[in-house]
Scaffold this motif. Structure first.
Motif, PDB file in Angstrom:
ATOM      1  N   CYS A 123       0.851  -1.184   0.000  1.00 48.09           N
ATOM      2  CA  CYS A 123       0.000   0.000   0.000  1.00 48.09           C
ATOM      3  C   CYS A 123       0.887   1.233   0.000  1.00 48.09           C
ATOM      4  O   CYS A 123       1.812   1.350   0.802  1.00 48.09           O
ATOM      5  CB  CYS A 123      -0.910  -0.002   1.221  1.00 48.09           C
ATOM      6  N   PHE A 147      -9.918   5.932  -2.709  1.00 46.14           N
ATOM      7  CA  PHE A 147      -8.801   5.465  -1.896  1.00 46.14           C
ATOM      8  C   PHE A 147      -7.597   5.072  -2.753  1.00 46.14           C
ATOM      9  O   PHE A 147      -6.456   5.341  -2.400  1.00 46.14           O
ATOM     10  CB  PHE A 147      -9.231   4.282  -1.020  1.00 46.14           C
ATOM     11  N   VAL A 184     -14.389   1.498   1.760  1.00 49.62           N
ATOM     12  CA  VAL A 184     -13.101   1.493   2.440  1.00 49.62           C
ATOM     13  C   VAL A 184     -13.287   2.173   3.789  1.00 49.62           C
ATOM     14  O   VAL A 184     -13.803   3.287   3.862  1.00 49.62           O
ATOM     15  CB  VAL A 184     -12.029   2.228   1.607  1.00 49.62           C
ATOM     16  N   TYR A 185     -12.877   1.492   4.843  1.00 50.21           N
ATOM     17  CA  TYR A 185     -12.976   2.018   6.204  1.00 50.21           C
ATOM     18  C   TYR A 185     -11.569   2.324   6.694  1.00 50.21           C
ATOM     19  O   TYR A 185     -10.731   1.418   6.786  1.00 50.21           O
ATOM     20  CB  TYR A 185     -13.661   0.997   7.123  1.00 50.21           C
ATOM     21  N   LYS A 186     -11.331   3.601   7.000  1.00 50.04           N
ATOM     22  CA  LYS A 186     -10.029   4.041   7.505  1.00 50.04           C
ATOM     23  C   LYS A 186     -10.209   4.339   8.986  1.00 50.04           C
ATOM     24  O   LYS A 186     -10.994   5.207   9.356  1.00 50.04           O
ATOM     25  CB  LYS A 186      -9.567   5.280   6.742  1.00 50.04           C
ATOM     26  N   ASP A 200      -5.433   2.113  10.159  1.00 52.50           N
ATOM     27  CA  ASP A 200      -5.769   0.777   9.688  1.00 52.50           C
ATOM     28  C   ASP A 200      -6.832   0.917   8.607  1.00 52.50           C
ATOM     29  O   ASP A 200      -7.826   1.636   8.790  1.00 52.50           O
ATOM     30  CB  ASP A 200      -6.286  -0.092  10.828  1.00 52.50           C
ATOM     31  N   VAL A 201      -6.633   0.236   7.484  1.00 50.34           N
ATOM     32  CA  VAL A 201      -7.545   0.350   6.337  1.00 50.34           C
ATOM     33  C   VAL A 201      -8.149  -1.020   6.044  1.00 50.34           C
ATOM     34  O   VAL A 201      -7.435  -2.018   5.956  1.00 50.34           O
ATOM     35  CB  VAL A 201      -6.784   0.864   5.093  1.00 50.34           C
ATOM     36  N   TYR A 202      -9.476  -1.021   5.882  1.00 50.66           N
ATOM     37  CA  TYR A 202     -10.207  -2.241   5.556  1.00 50.66           C
ATOM     38  C   TYR A 202     -11.044  -1.978   4.308  1.00 50.66           C
ATOM     39  O   TYR A 202     -11.938  -1.133   4.332  1.00 50.66           O
ATOM     40  CB  TYR A 202     -11.112  -2.672   6.719  1.00 50.66           C
ATOM     41  N   SER A 238      -7.021  -5.858   4.076  1.00 43.10           N
ATOM     42  CA  SER A 238      -6.657  -4.816   5.038  1.00 43.10           C
ATOM     43  C   SER A 238      -5.201  -4.436   4.832  1.00 43.10           C
ATOM     44  O   SER A 238      -4.404  -5.197   4.283  1.00 43.10           O
ATOM     45  CB  SER A 238      -6.876  -5.302   6.470  1.00 43.10           C
ATOM     46  N   GLN A 255      -2.347  -0.883   6.162  1.00 40.64           N
ATOM     47  CA  GLN A 255      -2.153   0.257   7.050  1.00 40.64           C
ATOM     48  C   GLN A 255      -1.491   1.374   6.254  1.00 40.64           C
ATOM     49  O   GLN A 255      -0.638   1.111   5.411  1.00 40.64           O
ATOM     50  CB  GLN A 255      -1.276  -0.152   8.233  1.00 40.64           C
TER      51      GLN A 255
END
Length: 135
Positions: free
Chosen positions: A22, A66, A104-106, A113-115, A129, A131
């Protein structure tokens, strides 16, 4: 979706992210997962599932937003960067073709942490996931 189809999807996502980092101030690999949940995907559910405190900040963004820097070829890119862009484009295609309701959940600030989550045909939640560091 049968368990063999789930395994196939996990394998496909794993091949997409294998060796892919990432892009941020720190380069962290991606991890693939399936959550055996049928519940709605909400910030509270994501916090609970990832064992973050309930008061942790959560930002929800679109997948394209994202990854817009990572999956767009630039004039200055060399061969290696162009290959990485192609890998990100393929990853986005695989996610969009296999998951619905992708978001996308930050979670957190600075070290985030990114999911990347979506629903598979069986109704369970799958994603990747990583980071990022944002200063």
């Amino acid at each position: 979706m049968s368990s063999s189809e789930q395994e196939e999807l996990v394998g496909l996502l794993q091949r997409c992210v294998d060796g892919l980092l990432c892009l941020s101030e720190s380069e962290v690999p991606f991890q693939v997962f399936i959550w055996e949940l049928q519940s709605p995907i909400t910030p509270d559910m994501v916090l609970q599932q990832t064992q973050h405190p309930s008061n942790c900040p959560v930002e929800v963004v679109d997948l394209d937003q994202f990854l817009e820097v990572a999956d767009q070829e630039q004039d200055w890119h060399g061969i290696e960067e162009k290959e990485q862009v192609k890998r990100y484009q393929h990853l986005v295609e695989v996610i969009k073709n296999n998951l619905s309701d992708v978001q996308v959940y930050k979670i957190g600030k600075i070290k985030i942490d990114v999911y990347i989550l979506g629903r598979i045909a069986s109704g369970q939640i799958a994603g990747i996931s990583t980071q990022v560091v944002e200063t």
